[in-house]
Enzyme design. Structure first.
Site, mmCIF file in Angstrom:
data_model
loop_
_atom_site.group_PDB
_atom_site.id
_atom_site.type_symbol
_atom_site.label_atom_id
_atom_site.label_comp_id
_atom_site.label_asym_id
_atom_site.label_seq_id
_atom_site.Cartn_x
_atom_site.Cartn_y
_atom_site.Cartn_z
ATOM 1 N N HIS A 80 0.835 -1.195 0.000
ATOM 2 C CA HIS A 80 0.000 0.000 0.000
ATOM 3 C C HIS A 80 0.873 1.250 0.000
ATOM 4 O O HIS A 80 2.089 1.179 0.211
ATOM 5 C CB HIS A 80 -0.915 0.021 1.227
ATOM 6 C CG HIS A 80 -2.082 -0.904 1.114
ATOM 7 N ND1 HIS A 80 -1.996 -2.239 1.407
ATOM 8 C CD2 HIS A 80 -3.369 -0.681 0.727
ATOM 9 C CE1 HIS A 80 -3.176 -2.811 1.218
ATOM 10 N NE2 HIS A 80 -4.020 -1.886 0.810
ATOM 11 N N LYS B 98 -0.393 4.643 4.673
ATOM 12 C CA LYS B 98 -1.227 3.676 5.394
ATOM 13 C C LYS B 98 -0.631 3.402 6.772
ATOM 14 O O LYS B 98 0.581 3.207 6.900
ATOM 15 C CB LYS B 98 -1.356 2.373 4.602
ATOM 16 C CG LYS B 98 -2.375 1.414 5.202
ATOM 17 C CD LYS B 98 -2.690 0.277 4.236
ATOM 18 C CE LYS B 98 -3.686 -0.705 4.835
ATOM 19 N NZ LYS B 98 -4.983 -0.066 5.142
#
Length: 242
Positions: free
Chosen positions: A131, A135
């Site tokens: 990600h 995140k």
């Protein structure tokens, strides 16, 4: 037209949901963020979606229960206490909680469960997710969702079989474990790979998200589906089947 209220409306997902919801046949009831009264939004909306923070979930569930309003929860980073609160709320209102609202990921979880059930423990399972650099939780909610699907296919639980802390001299891989690795960097929306590694062969099931809209679209579809359901705890698999 069903009206949707958004908890976490100023976040990336909240803004994307607000932008696409009208085009999917939903009306916006408004949004609530830090400092706003969640009860006011819960009273105005036909169904709620929550993409805020784990720390806000208790207040949001309380507001939904008081107003008898269904709630779709896409917030990640939840722990056991949060799932207990969700179970309690589901006795009174419809609740759908998921680590990923993409229909493609929902299908991937189903394929992972079936593959894990059909392949023996001599096939090692590894889950790799990547990600964007912003995140804050790891492994991702989606990776945990896929890990749970694999564990269910094997007749165990992710708590028993999951491994996330490999570092140093860890020894040989224990049979039947489900490894999970998290990568963070750049602007990646979300890549997930589930690898079944056997002797001399390997199966890889992969989902790549190219934009945030796929999650927002799935969230709106799930919320619209949930709006007229009876109290209970629901999953994206049921939305996929519908």
């Amino acid at each position: 037209m069903t009206s949707i209220g958004i908890f976490g409306s100023q976040g990336r997902m909240g803004q994307t949901i607000a932008a696409i919801a009208p085009g999917l046949g939903a009306q916006l009831a408004g949004g609530a963020d830090v400092g706003d009264d969640p009860a006011d939004l819960a009273r105005k909306a036909d169904v709620l979606v929550d993409f805020s923070t784990p720390s806000a979930l208790e207040a949001h569930l309380a507001a939904a229960r008081a107003a008898r309003t269904p709630i779709m929860i896409g917030t990640t980073g939840l722990g056991e206490k949060h799932h207990r609160m969700i179970d309690e709320a589901a006795a009174e209102i419809p609740v759908l909680q998921t680590g990923n609202t993409s229909m493609g990921v929902g299908l991937l979880a189903r394929l992972v469960r079936e593959a894990a059930a059909r392949l023996g423990t001599d096939w090692d399972i590894e889950i790799v997710e990547m990600h964007h650099r912003h995140k804050v939780d790891a492994p991702s909610g989606t990776a945990q969702m896929l890990g749970k699907a694999a564990a269910e296919g094997r007749g165990t639980t992710l708590a028993e079989a999951g491994v996330t802390d490999r570092a140093g001299l860890t020894g040989a891989r224990a049979e039947g474990t489900i490894g999970m690795a998290s990568l963070r960097g750049g602007s990646v929306f979300g890549d997930h790979s589930v690898i079944f590694a056997g002797q001399g062969e390997r199966i890889e099931l992969i989902h790549r998200a190219d934009n945030r809209e796929i999650f927002a679209r799935g969230a709106v579809q799930a919320a619209l589906w949930l709006a007229d359901k009876e109290p209970g705890r629901y999953t994206m698999a049921e939305v996929l089947d519908a």
